[in-house]
Motif scaffolding. Structure first.
Motif, mmCIF file in Angstrom:
data_model
loop_
_atom_site.group_PDB
_atom_site.id
_atom_site.type_symbol
_atom_site.label_atom_id
_atom_site.label_comp_id
_atom_site.label_asym_id
_atom_site.label_seq_id
_atom_site.Cartn_x
_atom_site.Cartn_y
_atom_site.Cartn_z
ATOM 1 N N GLN A 39 -25.896 -61.831 -11.224
ATOM 2 C CA GLN A 39 -25.787 -63.135 -12.490
ATOM 3 C C GLN A 39 -24.299 -62.995 -12.911
ATOM 4 N N ALA A 40 -23.371 -63.831 -12.626
ATOM 5 C CA ALA A 40 -22.016 -64.130 -13.148
ATOM 6 C C ALA A 40 -21.782 -64.745 -14.806
ATOM 7 N N PRO A 41 -20.839 -64.223 -14.749
ATOM 8 C CA PRO A 41 -20.560 -64.483 -16.493
ATOM 9 C C PRO A 41 -20.787 -65.409 -17.186
ATOM 10 N N GLY A 42 -21.172 -66.250 -17.203
ATOM 11 C CA GLY A 42 -21.557 -67.814 -18.221
ATOM 12 C C GLY A 42 -22.173 -68.869 -16.924
ATOM 13 N N ILE A 43 -23.179 -67.953 -16.001
ATOM 14 C CA ILE A 43 -24.327 -68.336 -15.187
ATOM 15 C C ILE A 43 -25.006 -67.562 -15.189
ATOM 16 N N GLN A 44 -26.789 -68.750 -14.843
ATOM 17 C CA GLN A 44 -27.849 -67.975 -14.656
ATOM 18 C C GLN A 44 -27.818 -67.227 -13.658
ATOM 19 N N ARG A 45 -28.700 -66.085 -13.415
ATOM 20 C CA ARG A 45 -29.283 -65.327 -13.367
ATOM 21 C C ARG A 45 -29.833 -66.209 -11.768
ATOM 22 N N GLU A 46 -29.168 -65.452 -9.911
ATOM 23 C CA GLU A 46 -29.643 -66.205 -9.295
ATOM 24 C C GLU A 46 -30.241 -65.332 -8.333
ATOM 25 N N TRP A 47 -31.579 -65.895 -6.927
ATOM 26 C CA TRP A 47 -31.807 -64.668 -6.411
ATOM 27 C C TRP A 47 -30.732 -64.638 -4.873
ATOM 28 N N VAL A 48 -30.777 -63.503 -4.122
ATOM 29 C CA VAL A 48 -29.081 -63.318 -3.341
ATOM 30 C C VAL A 48 -30.112 -63.342 -1.578
ATOM 31 N N ALA A 49 -31.748 -62.403 -1.422
ATOM 32 C CA ALA A 49 -31.693 -61.823 -0.984
ATOM 33 C C ALA A 49 -32.707 -61.390 -1.164
ATOM 34 N N SER A 50 -33.417 -61.806 -0.010
ATOM 35 C CA SER A 50 -35.166 -60.678 -0.311
ATOM 36 C C SER A 50 -35.866 -60.220 0.853
ATOM 37 N N ILE A 51 -36.599 -59.437 0.393
ATOM 38 C CA ILE A 51 -36.982 -58.939 2.114
ATOM 39 C C ILE A 51 -39.063 -58.116 2.013
ATOM 40 N N GLY A 52 -39.835 -59.068 2.810
ATOM 41 C CA GLY A 52 -40.424 -58.914 2.411
ATOM 42 C C GLY A 52 -41.014 -57.403 2.950
ATOM 43 N N ARG A 53 -42.904 -57.327 3.082
ATOM 44 C CA ARG A 53 -43.114 -56.554 3.336
ATOM 45 C C ARG A 53 -43.570 -55.638 4.795
ATOM 46 N N ASP A 54 -43.192 -56.325 5.562
ATOM 47 C CA ASP A 54 -43.130 -56.826 6.322
ATOM 48 C C ASP A 54 -41.449 -56.522 7.268
ATOM 49 N N ASP A 55 -40.581 -56.888 6.645
ATOM 50 C CA ASP A 55 -39.785 -56.691 6.887
ATOM 51 C C ASP A 55 -38.611 -57.902 6.990
ATOM 52 N N ARG A 56 -38.988 -59.010 6.803
ATOM 53 C CA ARG A 56 -38.349 -60.392 7.100
ATOM 54 C C ARG A 56 -37.960 -60.497 6.106
ATOM 55 N N THR A 57 -36.601 -60.940 5.403
ATOM 56 C CA THR A 57 -35.456 -61.401 5.295
ATOM 57 C C THR A 57 -35.277 -62.881 4.463
ATOM 58 N N SER A 58 -35.239 -62.965 4.338
ATOM 59 C CA SER A 58 -34.098 -63.906 3.576
ATOM 60 C C SER A 58 -33.065 -64.005 2.143
ATOM 61 N N TYR A 59 -32.155 -65.316 2.845
ATOM 62 C CA TYR A 59 -30.859 -65.068 1.960
ATOM 63 C C TYR A 59 -30.259 -66.560 1.422
ATOM 64 N N VAL A 60 -29.990 -66.412 0.265
ATOM 65 C CA VAL A 60 -29.268 -67.709 -0.480
ATOM 66 C C VAL A 60 -28.161 -67.645 0.829
ATOM 67 N N ASP A 61 -27.873 -69.285 0.840
ATOM 68 C CA ASP A 61 -26.873 -69.753 1.965
ATOM 69 C C ASP A 61 -25.300 -69.367 2.002
ATOM 70 N N ALA A 62 -25.211 -68.782 0.163
ATOM 71 C CA ALA A 62 -23.819 -68.705 0.247
ATOM 72 C C ALA A 62 -23.658 -66.899 0.812
ATOM 73 N N VAL A 63 -24.780 -66.203 1.085
ATOM 74 C CA VAL A 63 -24.064 -65.110 1.498
ATOM 75 C C VAL A 63 -24.769 -64.835 2.928
ATOM 76 N N LYS A 64 -25.011 -65.408 3.765
ATOM 77 C CA LYS A 64 -25.825 -65.189 5.046
ATOM 78 C C LYS A 64 -25.274 -65.051 5.778
ATOM 79 N N GLY A 65 -25.180 -63.988 6.816
ATOM 80 C CA GLY A 65 -24.060 -63.985 7.187
ATOM 81 C C GLY A 65 -22.773 -62.683 7.146
ATOM 82 N N ARG A 66 -23.139 -62.699 5.633
ATOM 83 C CA ARG A 66 -22.006 -61.246 4.733
ATOM 84 C C ARG A 66 -23.061 -60.327 4.313
ATOM 85 N N PHE A 67 -24.379 -61.079 3.527
ATOM 86 C CA PHE A 67 -24.872 -59.857 3.605
ATOM 87 C C PHE A 67 -26.166 -59.574 4.133
ATOM 88 N N THR A 68 -26.719 -58.163 3.959
ATOM 89 C CA THR A 68 -27.987 -57.555 5.139
ATOM 90 C C THR A 68 -29.276 -56.871 3.646
#
Length: 115
Positions: A39-68
């Protein structure tokens, strides 16, 4: 009683890296997918990344390739490795289940990207 404690934030220059950690107490860690949110100032909290019980991962487009996202079941901890940080990554970062459970929001950890 579940407790979520985020750590690892700080100030970094653009292009730098940080590794966030989230320790989860209680017995839910192995039962649910986990996510990072921000959550950035003045902006609604947003999802960034998630990891499942099977270790499958998902990312918001803005961080793909940069966050793990990763998780350590032995330590009940989820991590977010953030590389090539940008000004727009400045925010308070939170972890929670994915989708989030309202009573599990922690205090978050501040990440500030500035020159």
């Amino acid at each position: 009683q579940v407790q979520v404690v985020e750590s690892g934030g700080g100030a970094v220059q653009p292009g730098g890296s940080l590794r966030l950690s989230c320790a989860v107490s209680g017995n839910i860690f192995s039962l649910v997918a986990m996510g990072w949110y921000r959550q950035a100032p003045g902006i609604q909290r947003e999802w960034v990344a998630s990891i499942g019980r099977d270790d499958r991962t998902s990312y918001v487009d803005a961080v793909k390739g940069r966050f793990t996202i990763s998780r350590d079941y032995a330590k009940n901890t989820v991590y977010l490795q953030m590389d090539s940080l940008k000004f727009e990554d400045t925010a308070v970062y939170y972890c929670n289940a994915a989708p989030p459970i309202s009573k599990y929001w922690g205090q978050g950890t501040q990440v500030t990207v500035s020159s």
